[in-house]
Scaffold this motif. Structure first.
Motif, PDB file in Angstrom:
ATOM      1  N   TRP A  10       0.818  -1.207   0.000  1.00 27.06           N
ATOM      2  CA  TRP A  10       0.000   0.000   0.000  1.00 27.06           C
ATOM      3  C   TRP A  10       0.854   1.261   0.000  1.00 27.06           C
ATOM      4  O   TRP A  10       0.476   2.270  -0.606  1.00 27.06           O
ATOM      5  N   ASP A  11       2.004   1.225   0.642  1.00 26.99           N
ATOM      6  CA  ASP A  11       2.920   2.369   0.573  1.00 26.99           C
ATOM      7  C   ASP A  11       3.291   2.655  -0.877  1.00 26.99           C
ATOM      8  O   ASP A  11       3.318   3.811  -1.304  1.00 26.99           O
ATOM      9  N   ASP A  12       3.573   1.603  -1.626  1.00 29.29           N
ATOM     10  CA  ASP A  12       3.914   1.774  -3.042  1.00 29.29           C
ATOM     11  C   ASP A  12       2.713   2.253  -3.843  1.00 29.29           C
ATOM     12  O   ASP A  12       2.816   3.189  -4.645  1.00 29.29           O
ATOM     13  N   LEU A  13       1.578   1.612  -3.637  1.00 29.51           N
ATOM     14  CA  LEU A  13       0.388   1.944  -4.428  1.00 29.51           C
ATOM     15  C   LEU A  13      -0.106   3.365  -4.180  1.00 29.51           C
ATOM     16  O   LEU A  13      -0.663   3.999  -5.074  1.00 29.51           O
ATOM     17  N   LEU A  14       0.113   3.874  -2.976  1.00 24.66           N
ATOM     18  CA  LEU A  14      -0.351   5.219  -2.632  1.00 24.66           C
ATOM     19  C   LEU A  14       0.789   6.244  -2.611  1.00 24.66           C
ATOM     20  O   LEU A  14       0.630   7.340  -2.103  1.00 24.66           O
ATOM     21  N   SER A  15       1.898   5.896  -3.216  1.00 24.34           N
ATOM     22  CA  SER A  15       3.099   6.744  -3.175  1.00 24.34           C
ATOM     23  C   SER A  15       3.015   7.978  -4.071  1.00 24.34           C
ATOM     24  O   SER A  15       3.797   8.908  -3.905  1.00 24.34           O
ATOM     25  N   GLN A  16       2.110   7.978  -5.026  1.00 21.93           N
ATOM     26  CA  GLN A  16       1.998   9.024  -6.052  1.00 21.93           C
ATOM     27  C   GLN A  16       3.186   9.012  -7.008  1.00 21.93           C
ATOM     28  O   GLN A  16       3.399   9.967  -7.751  1.00 21.93           O
ATOM     29  N   GLU A  17       3.963   7.944  -6.989  1.00 24.68           N
ATOM     30  CA  GLU A  17       5.104   7.784  -7.889  1.00 24.68           C
ATOM     31  C   GLU A  17       4.747   6.715  -8.924  1.00 24.68           C
ATOM     32  O   GLU A  17       4.664   5.527  -8.589  1.00 24.68           O
ATOM     33  N   PRO A  18       4.527   7.135 -10.179  1.00 23.13           N
ATOM     34  CA  PRO A  18       4.063   6.183 -11.202  1.00 23.13           C
ATOM     35  C   PRO A  18       4.868   4.891 -11.293  1.00 23.13           C
ATOM     36  O   PRO A  18       4.279   3.809 -11.412  1.00 23.13           O
ATOM     37  N   ASP A  19       6.189   4.965 -11.231  1.00 24.86           N
ATOM     38  CA  ASP A  19       6.995   3.748 -11.342  1.00 24.86           C
ATOM     39  C   ASP A  19       6.734   2.781 -10.194  1.00 24.86           C
ATOM     40  O   ASP A  19       6.624   1.572 -10.410  1.00 24.86           O
ATOM     41  N   ARG A  20       6.626   3.304  -8.979  1.00 19.80           N
ATOM     42  CA  ARG A  20       6.348   2.445  -7.814  1.00 19.80           C
ATOM     43  C   ARG A  20       4.951   1.852  -7.900  1.00 19.80           C
ATOM     44  O   ARG A  20       4.746   0.671  -7.587  1.00 19.80           O
ATOM     45  N   ILE A  21       3.996   2.670  -8.315  1.00 15.95           N
ATOM     46  CA  ILE A  21       2.611   2.201  -8.423  1.00 15.95           C
ATOM     47  C   ILE A  21       2.523   1.062  -9.436  1.00 15.95           C
ATOM     48  O   ILE A  21       1.983  -0.005  -9.141  1.00 15.95           O
ATOM     49  N   GLU A  22       3.056   1.288 -10.626  1.00 19.13           N
ATOM     50  CA  GLU A  22       2.986   0.280 -11.686  1.00 19.13           C
ATOM     51  C   GLU A  22       3.743  -0.991 -11.310  1.00 19.13           C
ATOM     52  O   GLU A  22       3.251  -2.100 -11.534  1.00 19.13           O
ATOM     53  N   SER A  23       4.927  -0.828 -10.758  1.00 16.07           N
ATOM     54  CA  SER A  23       5.735  -1.984 -10.397  1.00 16.07           C
ATOM     55  C   SER A  23       5.025  -2.852  -9.368  1.00 16.07           C
ATOM     56  O   SER A  23       4.968  -4.083  -9.500  1.00 16.07           O
ATOM     57  N   ARG A  24       4.501  -2.241  -8.343  1.00 15.18           N
ATOM     58  CA  ARG A  24       3.815  -3.014  -7.301  1.00 15.18           C
ATOM     59  C   ARG A  24       2.560  -3.660  -7.867  1.00 15.18           C
ATOM     60  O   ARG A  24       2.287  -4.839  -7.624  1.00 15.18           O
ATOM     61  N   PHE A  25       1.777  -2.910  -8.628  1.00 11.42           N
ATOM     62  CA  PHE A  25       0.526  -3.442  -9.150  1.00 11.42           C
ATOM     63  C   PHE A  25       0.774  -4.641 -10.062  1.00 11.42           C
ATOM     64  O   PHE A  25       0.083  -5.654  -9.951  1.00 11.42           O
ATOM     65  N   GLN A  53      -5.181  10.867   1.401  1.00 11.03           N
ATOM     66  CA  GLN A  53      -5.436   9.490   0.971  1.00 11.03           C
ATOM     67  C   GLN A  53      -6.247   9.476  -0.318  1.00 11.03           C
ATOM     68  O   GLN A  53      -5.977   8.678  -1.224  1.00 11.03           O
ATOM     69  N   ILE A  54      -7.221  10.352  -0.398  1.00 10.24           N
ATOM     70  CA  ILE A  54      -8.050  10.446  -1.598  1.00 10.24           C
ATOM     71  C   ILE A  54      -7.189  10.850  -2.792  1.00 10.24           C
ATOM     72  O   ILE A  54      -7.287  10.261  -3.875  1.00 10.24           O
ATOM     73  N   GLU A  55      -6.334  11.834  -2.596  1.00  8.06           N
ATOM     74  CA  GLU A  55      -5.444  12.298  -3.660  1.00  8.06           C
ATOM     75  C   GLU A  55      -4.511  11.170  -4.129  1.00  8.06           C
ATOM     76  O   GLU A  55      -4.319  10.979  -5.331  1.00  8.06           O
ATOM     77  N   SER A  56      -3.966  10.429  -3.183  1.00 11.46           N
ATOM     78  CA  SER A  56      -3.065   9.323  -3.530  1.00 11.46           C
ATOM     79  C   SER A  56      -3.799   8.212  -4.265  1.00 11.46           C
ATOM     80  O   SER A  56      -3.272   7.640  -5.227  1.00 11.46           O
ATOM     81  N   ALA A  57      -5.004   7.905  -3.830  1.00  9.43           N
ATOM     82  CA  ALA A  57      -5.802   6.870  -4.490  1.00  9.43           C
ATOM     83  C   ALA A  57      -6.163   7.299  -5.905  1.00  9.43           C
ATOM     84  O   ALA A  57      -6.101   6.500  -6.848  1.00  9.43           O
ATOM     85  N   GLN A  58      -6.526   8.565  -6.076  1.00 12.50           N
ATOM     86  CA  GLN A  58      -6.860   9.085  -7.403  1.00 12.50           C
ATOM     87  C   GLN A  58      -5.651   9.001  -8.330  1.00 12.50           C
ATOM     88  O   GLN A  58      -5.768   8.595  -9.482  1.00 12.50           O
ATOM     89  N   LYS A  59      -4.490   9.374  -7.821  1.00 12.15           N
ATOM     90  CA  LYS A  59      -3.262   9.298  -8.617  1.00 12.15           C
ATOM     91  C   LYS A  59      -2.984   7.858  -9.031  1.00 12.15           C
ATOM     92  O   LYS A  59      -2.636   7.589 -10.188  1.00 12.15           O
ATOM     93  N   ALA A  60      -3.145   6.927  -8.101  1.00 11.15           N
ATOM     94  CA  ALA A  60      -2.919   5.514  -8.426  1.00 11.15           C
ATOM     95  C   ALA A  60      -3.867   5.044  -9.528  1.00 11.15           C
ATOM     96  O   ALA A  60      -3.454   4.366 -10.469  1.00 11.15           O
TER      97      ALA A  60
END
Length: 69
Positions: A10-25, A53-60
């Motif tokens: 969840w730290d990765d998914l909500l990081s707002q960092e595209p590479d971390r989000i995609e890699s974890r997902f 949290q809402i902003e991070s979820a939206q970014k993800a």
């Protein structure tokens, strides 16, 4: 061990960092991917979440929709 994995995921998914989000997902199995998407959608549509949290979820969700996931 599972709790640590989930926390890091969840730290990765909500990081707002595209590479971390995609890699974890992409590391998740299909069932987990569905659960994550459902949870992110709840975070952006239901009340009670902190604005950050809402902003991070939206970014993800944006990152994942652009990457075709």
């Amino acid at each position: 061990m599972e709790e640590t994995f989930l926390e890091k995921a969840w730290d990765d998914l909500l990081s707002q960092e595209p590479d971390r989000i995609e890699s974890r997902f992409t590391s998740l199995d299909e069932k987990s991917k569905r659960v994550v998407i459902e949870h992110l959608n709840k975070m952006v549509s239901e009340s009670g979440w902190h604005p950050a949290q809402i902003e991070s979820a939206q970014k993800a969700l944006e990152v994942l929709s652009k990457s075709g996931n």
